[in-house]
Write a protein that holds these residues in place. Structure first.
Motif, mmCIF file in Angstrom:
data_model
loop_
_atom_site.group_PDB
_atom_site.id
_atom_site.type_symbol
_atom_site.label_atom_id
_atom_site.label_comp_id
_atom_site.label_asym_id
_atom_site.label_seq_id
_atom_site.Cartn_x
_atom_site.Cartn_y
_atom_site.Cartn_z
ATOM 1 N N ARG A 286 0.803 -1.224 0.000
ATOM 2 C CA ARG A 286 0.000 0.000 0.000
ATOM 3 C C ARG A 286 0.841 1.282 0.000
ATOM 4 O O ARG A 286 0.330 2.350 -0.315
ATOM 5 C CB ARG A 286 -0.936 -0.014 1.210
ATOM 6 C CG ARG A 286 -1.943 -1.158 1.172
ATOM 7 C CD ARG A 286 -2.906 -1.134 2.331
ATOM 8 N NE ARG A 286 -3.747 0.055 2.297
ATOM 9 C CZ ARG A 286 -4.703 0.309 3.194
ATOM 10 N NH1 ARG A 286 -4.928 -0.551 4.178
ATOM 11 N NH2 ARG A 286 -5.415 1.407 3.109
ATOM 12 N N THR A 287 2.127 1.169 0.378
ATOM 13 C CA THR A 287 2.976 2.372 0.400
ATOM 14 C C THR A 287 3.972 2.432 -0.747
ATOM 15 O O THR A 287 4.521 3.504 -1.028
ATOM 16 C CB THR A 287 3.766 2.444 1.723
ATOM 17 O OG1 THR A 287 4.592 1.283 1.845
ATOM 18 C CG2 THR A 287 2.819 2.526 2.917
ATOM 19 N N TYR B 240 6.864 0.885 -0.751
ATOM 20 C CA TYR B 240 8.204 0.617 -0.227
ATOM 21 C C TYR B 240 8.320 -0.884 0.078
ATOM 22 O O TYR B 240 7.359 -1.506 0.538
ATOM 23 C CB TYR B 240 8.486 1.432 1.031
ATOM 24 C CG TYR B 240 8.688 2.898 0.743
ATOM 25 C CD1 TYR B 240 9.952 3.436 0.656
ATOM 26 C CD2 TYR B 240 7.601 3.743 0.536
ATOM 27 C CE1 TYR B 240 10.150 4.784 0.377
ATOM 28 C CE2 TYR B 240 7.780 5.085 0.253
ATOM 29 C CZ TYR B 240 9.050 5.604 0.169
ATOM 30 O OH TYR B 240 9.233 6.928 -0.114
ATOM 31 N N TRP C 283 10.657 -1.810 5.110
ATOM 32 C CA TRP C 283 9.807 -1.563 6.267
ATOM 33 C C TRP C 283 10.274 -2.345 7.494
ATOM 34 O O TRP C 283 10.152 -1.875 8.629
ATOM 35 C CB TRP C 283 8.349 -1.902 5.941
ATOM 36 C CG TRP C 283 7.621 -0.768 5.279
ATOM 37 C CD1 TRP C 283 7.141 -0.718 4.018
ATOM 38 C CD2 TRP C 283 7.343 0.510 5.866
ATOM 39 N NE1 TRP C 283 6.562 0.501 3.755
ATOM 40 C CE2 TRP C 283 6.675 1.273 4.880
ATOM 41 C CE3 TRP C 283 7.589 1.084 7.108
ATOM 42 C CZ2 TRP C 283 6.251 2.580 5.113
ATOM 43 C CZ3 TRP C 283 7.163 2.385 7.344
ATOM 44 C CH2 TRP C 283 6.503 3.115 6.355
ATOM 45 N N ALA D 65 8.293 7.723 2.736
ATOM 46 C CA ALA D 65 7.652 6.564 3.365
ATOM 47 C C ALA D 65 6.751 6.994 4.514
ATOM 48 O O ALA D 65 5.683 6.401 4.743
ATOM 49 C CB ALA D 65 8.720 5.592 3.857
ATOM 50 N N ALA E 218 3.572 8.354 3.060
ATOM 51 C CA ALA E 218 2.744 7.250 2.564
ATOM 52 C C ALA E 218 2.078 6.510 3.720
ATOM 53 O O ALA E 218 0.897 6.116 3.631
ATOM 54 C CB ALA E 218 3.606 6.295 1.747
ATOM 55 N N LEU E 219 2.797 6.308 4.828
ATOM 56 C CA LEU E 219 2.217 5.644 5.997
ATOM 57 C C LEU E 219 1.079 6.476 6.589
ATOM 58 O O LEU E 219 0.043 5.927 7.010
ATOM 59 C CB LEU E 219 3.303 5.403 7.041
ATOM 60 C CG LEU E 219 2.842 4.780 8.362
ATOM 61 C CD1 LEU E 219 2.269 3.399 8.132
ATOM 62 C CD2 LEU E 219 4.002 4.707 9.360
ATOM 63 N N GLU F 187 -0.903 8.468 4.975
ATOM 64 C CA GLU F 187 -2.066 8.338 4.099
ATOM 65 C C GLU F 187 -2.769 6.998 4.297
ATOM 66 O O GLU F 187 -3.997 6.923 4.311
ATOM 67 C CB GLU F 187 -1.624 8.491 2.650
ATOM 68 C CG GLU F 187 -1.106 9.886 2.304
ATOM 69 C CD GLU F 187 -0.582 9.962 0.877
ATOM 70 O OE1 GLU F 187 -0.532 8.895 0.209
ATOM 71 O OE2 GLU F 187 -0.204 11.063 0.436
ATOM 72 N N VAL F 188 -1.981 5.939 4.464
ATOM 73 C CA VAL F 188 -2.573 4.606 4.616
ATOM 74 C C VAL F 188 -3.320 4.471 5.937
ATOM 75 O O VAL F 188 -4.389 3.853 5.995
ATOM 76 C CB VAL F 188 -1.462 3.534 4.508
ATOM 77 C CG1 VAL F 188 -1.983 2.169 4.928
ATOM 78 C CG2 VAL F 188 -0.926 3.472 3.095
ATOM 79 N N GLY G 265 7.161 6.694 -4.791
ATOM 80 C CA GLY G 265 5.792 7.040 -5.131
ATOM 81 C C GLY G 265 5.667 7.466 -6.583
ATOM 82 O O GLY G 265 4.789 8.245 -6.943
#
Length: 346
Positions: free
Chosen positions: A39-40, A42, A47, A61, A64-65, A67-68, A290
């Protein structure tokens, strides 16, 4: 059994607090590491390093985290900035420690060489020890123990008088008659000496391998040893440093992982552009995360430029080969998206 392993004790408190917060967000979102990777954008390995405290996650990262998991990215990036500064301070301390170790190793290596041999002391009587008869050493003359293969000339009478301190000024006494066969013996010894010198010179010439190859090597400027060598003072796994890293992959050369920091970050559209810097390797490279197919990144340091791009569908990360730098400020990264949008770090 707890899901997460204990963070390293040597981790900076601010970095430890930030990593603990990331773990809470992942737990609250009910995400596995594999799902988090999907989902990110990466990798799962990345991770695992981020959440294990072995590597500080890049800003892309973290965004992105956020947003998730539905977290406010402003607060999370504020904590990341504090952790990033603490991480940089830890790296500086590590570099200073490594430098101190290298200095200690150099001093220890120099201490292994013994003191120069002392000159032979004269006896108590004040006279220097005599050499064995017929073993007069002559510098620069080949032969056993530097002994000349020819018979040294016999001193004339005046010379002998001067050495003995008689000071005689009378006419020189005629030389004693030569013993029968003496000339032939001297000739034989002279020829034997010449042959001995020739044998020694031929042996040296053969062993050093200079069968005309020395001139060829000088003309071609080639060396039998590799032109690039890796310093033995580098950490285990690091395969290059400085100019030797230019054009090479950072991960393959061991310059990523715990040895890299994000020196500069800028957002180009929805893509995060970064300058990655390894102080240990003395090199930097550009990275985009991204991203999408057709996006490209390049990094420039002085007159050297390296490029990378995304060509496969589904890939979201691309990075360039390394360029040698003395400081992260020398590197500048630029991104060109498939949409035509461009952007660069300062």
């Amino acid at each position: 059994m707890p899901r997460w392993k204990a963070l390293p004790d040597e981790l900076d408190p601010q970095v430890k607090e930030f990593t603990t917060q990331l773990r809470r967000l992942v737990d609250r979102g009910g995400l596995s590491v594999a799902a988090l990777s999907d989902r990110t954008g990466y990798s799962r390995t990345s991770w695992e390093r981020y959440l294990g405290g072995r590597l500080l996650a890049p800003k892309g990262a973290i965004v992105a985290l956020a947003e998730v998991t539905g977290t406010d990215p402003v607060h999370l990036t504020t904590m990341w900035e504090l952790a990033e500064r603490a991480w940089s301070r830890s790296e500086q301390r590590h570099d200073m420690t490594m430098e101190a170790i290298r200095i200690s190793q150099a001093r220890a290596a120099l201490g292994e060489f013994g003191a120069p041999p002392a000159t032979t002391a004269a006896p108590a009587g004040g006279k220097a020890p005599r050499r064995a008869a017929g073993a007069v050493a002559t510098p620069g003359i080949a032969g056993p123990a530097g002994v000349s293969p020819t018979i040294p000339p016999q001193p004339t009478a005046p010379d002998a008088n001067r050495r003995e301190g008689t000071g005689s000024r009378g006419p020189a006494a005629p030389p004693p008659p030569a013993a029968p066969g003496g000339g032939r013996r001297r000739l034989t010894m002279f020829l034997a000496g010449v042959v001995g010198v020739a044998v020694v010179v031929a042996a040296v010439f053969f062993l050093t391998g200079n069968h005309g190859g020395g001139k060829k090597n000088q003309g071609n400027g080639a060396s039998a040893t590799p032109s690039t060598s890796v310093s033995s003072d580098l950490p285990a796994g690091v395969k290059c440093t400085g100019a030797g890293c230019t054009g090479k992959d950072a991960e393959a050369m061991g310059c990523s992982g715990d040895l890299v920091t994000t020196a500069k970050t800028v957002t180009v559209g929805a893509t995060t552009l970064e300058v990655r810097y390894s102080r240990t390797c003395g090199a930097a490279w550009g990275r985009i995360t991204g991203a999408a197919r057709g996006d490209a990144v390049r990094v420039t340091a002085g007159t050297t430029t390296e490029r990378g791009d995304i060509t496969a569908v589904g890939d979201t990360i691309a990075y360039t080969p390394m360029v040698a730098v003395k400081d992260a400020a020398e590197a500048k990264a630029c991104a060109t998206l498939a949409s035509g949008q461009t952007g660069c770090t300062t």
